[in-house]
Enzyme design. Structure first.
Site, short mmCIF file in Angstrom:
data_model
loop_
_atom_site.label_atom_id
_atom_site.label_comp_id
_atom_site.label_asym_id
_atom_site.label_seq_id
_atom_site.Cartn_x
_atom_site.Cartn_y
_atom_site.Cartn_z
N HIS A 148 62.00 87.38 106.79
CA HIS A 148 61.94 87.62 107.97
C HIS A 148 61.29 86.35 108.71
O HIS A 148 60.63 86.46 110.06
CB HIS A 148 60.94 88.53 108.26
CG HIS A 148 61.82 89.87 108.91
ND1 HIS A 148 61.48 90.09 110.19
CD2 HIS A 148 62.48 90.75 108.39
CE1 HIS A 148 62.18 91.24 110.63
NE2 HIS A 148 62.68 91.58 109.64
N ASP A 193 53.06 95.32 113.15
CA ASP A 193 54.06 96.34 113.70
C ASP A 193 55.13 96.69 112.79
O ASP A 193 55.45 97.93 112.50
CB ASP A 193 54.48 95.86 115.17
CG ASP A 193 53.54 95.95 116.01
OD1 ASP A 193 52.68 96.75 115.83
OD2 ASP A 193 53.79 95.14 116.97
N GLU A 197 47.84 98.38 121.78
CA GLU A 197 48.77 97.19 121.99
C GLU A 197 49.26 97.57 123.56
O GLU A 197 48.76 98.41 124.20
CB GLU A 197 49.83 97.51 120.98
CG GLU A 197 49.59 96.94 119.84
CD GLU A 197 50.80 96.40 119.00
OE1 GLU A 197 52.05 96.53 119.49
OE2 GLU A 197 50.78 96.47 117.69
#
Length: 515
Positions: A90, A153, A266
């Site tokens: 990632h 997240d 958030e």
């Protein structure tokens, strides 16, 4: 072994490596795992960012820590071979690649460690550096009704991968990043040594590896703090028109004591338009919820702001009790009252919320498209200027994906780690998570990222890149600032020939690290 490696690395074109040479390499290293070369290393020459592609000499699938140590030690006995640890791929800018080097697939070690511990009444879990956080979550909750305290997240990331950066989500205001929630690591250094480290044992390596961008060692095991897992979450989104009110409320929530605030805080910026990706439709939590733009004041600007919060609770809690707790917390906030969206979901479902986004993106073909993402830490003193120019002008039409922004507290981060932060107790993370099709648009958006960074530098904003990517040593020195000397000293101690993580482009493979 050395002769074998010497023969192979004379030609760093991975496509030209004979299979029998790689077979010989495998035999020489006496690995329990496997080595792949040629076309079947394809997974190792790409990442989620889709912006870079370089071919490794070989892809190593180790069976465990000893295999990893053998590979690194063998590389150290050559003149220029490098080693990169790859988690779930990632990275955005090729950070986990090794041009003509060896890429270690950490996912092959994911099952090596999973052991719960109780020490002085506190709960921990020993997990592999190659384990995915989503698997750690499911197993801890289902088996022990426990869970780590701090998350990212997106949870299809490896433990070692996020700990090598920081690991940030909406719980970080309370518990700090993931790097503040581990007490012990097992690390393979750039010398090929297997070292167990903690705050009291080999502490320089422990703190250096945390947020160390893979430069000091490969994290093969981590001891993670656990807490009791709640059953359910009240998930809420609140819309604001004014940035000052949005930041005031966000900062208020993250500075309250536990029990006096939400468990997750958030936020994000969205376009004041009906654009399905970047505008009003991106806010509601449920398809049955409707965003009515008639509730937006006429004085609103080109962008709006959404504060996203969540409260944990038990199945045994009465609905009225949860409602009362939520109402008490919301009554001090200045959001648009008729633009409030909420949903009750299980704790695991909430933490895996981005998994649904992934499945949708894969279905429409966007998941494998390039992702020129930009992540920045910006001090409170600079965030209003950033909003005024970047969000309201440069990005007023959106980025084709979420534009996250929420405050964090410096006191929850350990300054002994390698993570670099802006000044001040309160700072913000800004994440521009773009999903774009291949083509000229990608180059344009990469250029826009550079333009944003250039503007931040020109205006003297206090900021640091998160998941940083620089091309020159001067830029890296500027990034680390007064921590550069310490970082170089740690590199010299634990990876003196700069074998590890070459894709970060911080140090060049050598026999001596120069400050």
């Amino acid at each position: 072994m050395i002769a074998c490696l010497g023969r192979i690395v004379q030609d760093t074109d991975a496509d030209s490596i004979p299979d029998d040479d790689v077979s010989t390499l495998s035999e020489s290293l006496d690995l329990q795992g496997t080595i792949e070369s040629g076309g079947i290393t394809g997974v190792a020459d790409k990442d989620f960012g889709g912006l870079y592609s370089v071919k490794p000499l070989a892809l190593i699938k180790p069976s465990g820590t000893e295999d990893i140590a053998r590979v690194v030690k063998a590389a150290s006995q050559t003149s220029h071979l490098t080693v990169a640890a790859r988690g779930n791929g990632h990275s955005i800018n090729g950070q986990a690649m090794a041009d003509g080097g060896l890429v270690i697939d950490m996912r092959s070690t994911e099952e090596n460690h999973f052991k719960p511990l109780t020490i002085d009444g506190s709960h921990y879990i020993d997990v592999s550096g190659g384990a995915l956080w989503e698997d750690v979550l499911r197993r801890c909750v289902s088996m022990f009704r426990l869970a780590p305290r701090s998350w990212t997240d997106y949870l299809s990331l490896t433990v070692g991968g996020t700990l090598s950066n920081a690991g940030v989500s909406g719980q970080a205001f309370r518990f700090g990043p993931q790097t503040s929630n581990v007490t012990e690591l097992e690390v393979v250094t750039g010398k090929g040594e297997i070292t167990v480290c903690s705050e009291t044992q080999n502490s320089e390596l422990f703190f250096g590896a945390l947020g160390g961008l893979g430069q000091l060692g490969i994290i093969t095991r981590a001891r993670v703090k656990l807490q009791q897992a709640p059953d359910m979450v009240r998930w809420i989104r609140l819309v604001y028109t004014e940035f000052e009110e949005f930041t005031r409320d966000a900062e208020f929530l993250v500075t309250q004591e536990e029990g006096e605030s939400f468990d997750y805080v958030e936020g994000f910026v969205f376009s004041n338009s009906d654009d399905p990706i970047n505008g009003w439709p991106s806010v509601p939590l449920d398809p049955d919820h409707e965003f009515n733009p008639a509730h937006i004041p006429q004085t609103a600007s080109s962008v709006l702001y959404c504060l996203e919060v969540a409260l944990h609770y038990r199945n045994s809690d009465r609905p009225s009790t949860v409602d009362t707790a939520v109402s008490r917390l919301l009554e001090r906030l200045g959001f648009i009252q008729l633009l409030k969206f909420q949903l009750n979901v299980s704790y695991v479902e909430f933490l895996l919320r981005v998994k649904q986004v992934e499945e949708h993106a894969k279905a429409n073909g966007n998941w494998d498209s390039p992702h020129p993402w930009l992540n920045i830490f910006i001090s409170k003193s600079s965030i209003v200027d950033f909003d005024r120019t970047v969000f309201r002008k440069m990005l007023k039409d959106g980025v084709g994906g979420p534009m996250l922004i929420y405050p964090l507290l410096r006191s929850k981060w350990d300054s002994r780690t390698s993570v670099v932060l802006p000044e001040g107790e309160i700072f913000y993370i800004v994440a521009l998570l773009r999903f774009v099709p291949k083509g000229p648009t990608v180059e344009k958006l990469v250029a826009q990222n550079h333009e944003i960074i250039k503007w931040c530098n020109k205006e003297g904003l206090d900021f640091k890149l998160y998941l940083p990517h620089y091309q020159s040593k001067e830029d890296w020195k500027r990034h680390f600032g007064n921590q550069w000397t310490r970082f170089v000293e740690r590199k010299t101690s634990f990876d003196p020939m700069a074998i590890l993580a070459p894709g970060q482009k911080i140090f060049k493979r050598t026999h001596i690290i120069k400050p």
